[in-house]
Design a protein around this motif. Structure first.
Motif: not given
Length: 308
Positions: A289-308
């Motif tokens: 349904v939405f390709p840009h999906t990830i599943a979180a695990d405990d201690y997972m770190e997800v970077d949020i890059p600056k907007s372009v």
């Protein structure tokens, strides 16, 4: 900016997942973090991360179900033992004050720092000049909020080569130009900010939702967000059970992300009935349904890059 998932299980912990808590690390020079929910054991999870309680500035509580708040009293108490722990703000729904003050009164707990408890309603709840936070009520079995964190636009970068050509040495005038002000040199020459500073960078938007059945406010809070954190308590085919408990399936979370036009979806708050292999299958279904999906695990770190 970075999200650290400290707990990704729904309702109760499992051997692999603690109950809900998410930390948002803010960019330099702030070097602090915010916490979203604090289920039982959150301070233990923090000990296994690089985050320190004296760097915690704000806590945002989505709702008062135990898997989102039972870790608060211990965490707030322990923070008193950290050098440099300054004032702290705690945002949450009506009842959060009675919960915290009642536990502290009955346990004889006294904090070594100032704690401000703010019971929220829908609307803007914070503006510190660098970020704004908006809240809106979701569709759950009890009052529950989602949060939209909006970073202010970032000033453009100075064109150092051009400034050197113009003979302007580093100093206070650099700051004025960076803030968009034209400056006049001693010679009378005017240097226009637009000629030596790149356009500002749009700020990032992060949406963190509490427990919710699909609703309009979920989409509104997530509109065009860089990243959406959405619960995925149940799997496909469990829509009736999800509705009965005020939760969402992973497919419904993916549909919300698609409707809101977000850049990335992170699923969390998985039912304890699902093992890691099953969650992998749920992720595959959500990506249909939405390709840009990830599943979180405990201690997972997800970077949020600056907007372009």
């Amino acid at each position: 900016m970075q999200l650290t998932f400290l707990g990704t299980s729904a309702g109760r912990p499992t051997k692999d997942r603690n109950v809900t808590s998410i930390a948002l690390s803010l960019p330099e020079p702030m070097n602090s973090f915010w916490l979203f929910d604090a289920g039982e054991g959150t301070q233990h999870r923090l000990m296994g991360s690089k985050l320190k309680l004296n760097k915690l500035d704000n806590i945002f509580v989505t709702h008062l179900h135990g898997d989102h708040v039972y870790g608060l009293p211990g965490l707030l108490s322990s923070r008193s033992y950290f050098d440099g722990a300054g004032p702290l703000k705690l945002f949450g729904p009506s009842g959060i004050r009675a919960f915290i003050e009642g536990v502290f009164r009955l346990s004889g707990t006294h904090l070594a720092y100032d704690l401000e408890i703010i019971e929220i309603t829908s609307g803007q709840i914070l503006d510190d000049g660098k970020f704004k936070v908006e809240a809106a009520e979701l569709d759950h079995r009890m009052p529950c909020f989602g949060f939209r964190i909006i970073e202010y636009p970032q000033p453009g970068q100075l064109n150092m080569e051009r400034l050197a050509e113009l003979g302007l040495a580093p100093g206070p005038l650099y700051g004025k130009l960076k803030q968009g002000e034209d400056v006049t040199l001693a010679s009378g020459e005017i240097i226009r900010a637009a000629d030596v500073v790149s356009p500002p960078t749009a700020g990032r938007v992060i949406t963190v939702l509490g427990d919710t059945y699909p609703c309009g406010n979920s989409i509104a809070l997530a509109k065009d967000a860089n990243l959406l954190v959405h619960e995925g308590t149940f799997g496909p085919g469990m829509e009736a059970k999800a509705a009965a408990y005020g939760h969402s399936t992973v497919l419904q979370a993916a549909e919300t992300a698609a409707s809101a036009g977000v850049k990335q979806l992170v699923l969390t708050h998985f039912s304890s009935r699902f093992d890691k292999e099953t969650i992998g299958s749920l992720l595959d279904a959500a990506r249909e349904v939405f390709p840009h999906t990830i599943a979180a695990d405990d201690y997972m770190e997800v970077d949020i890059p600056k907007s372009v």
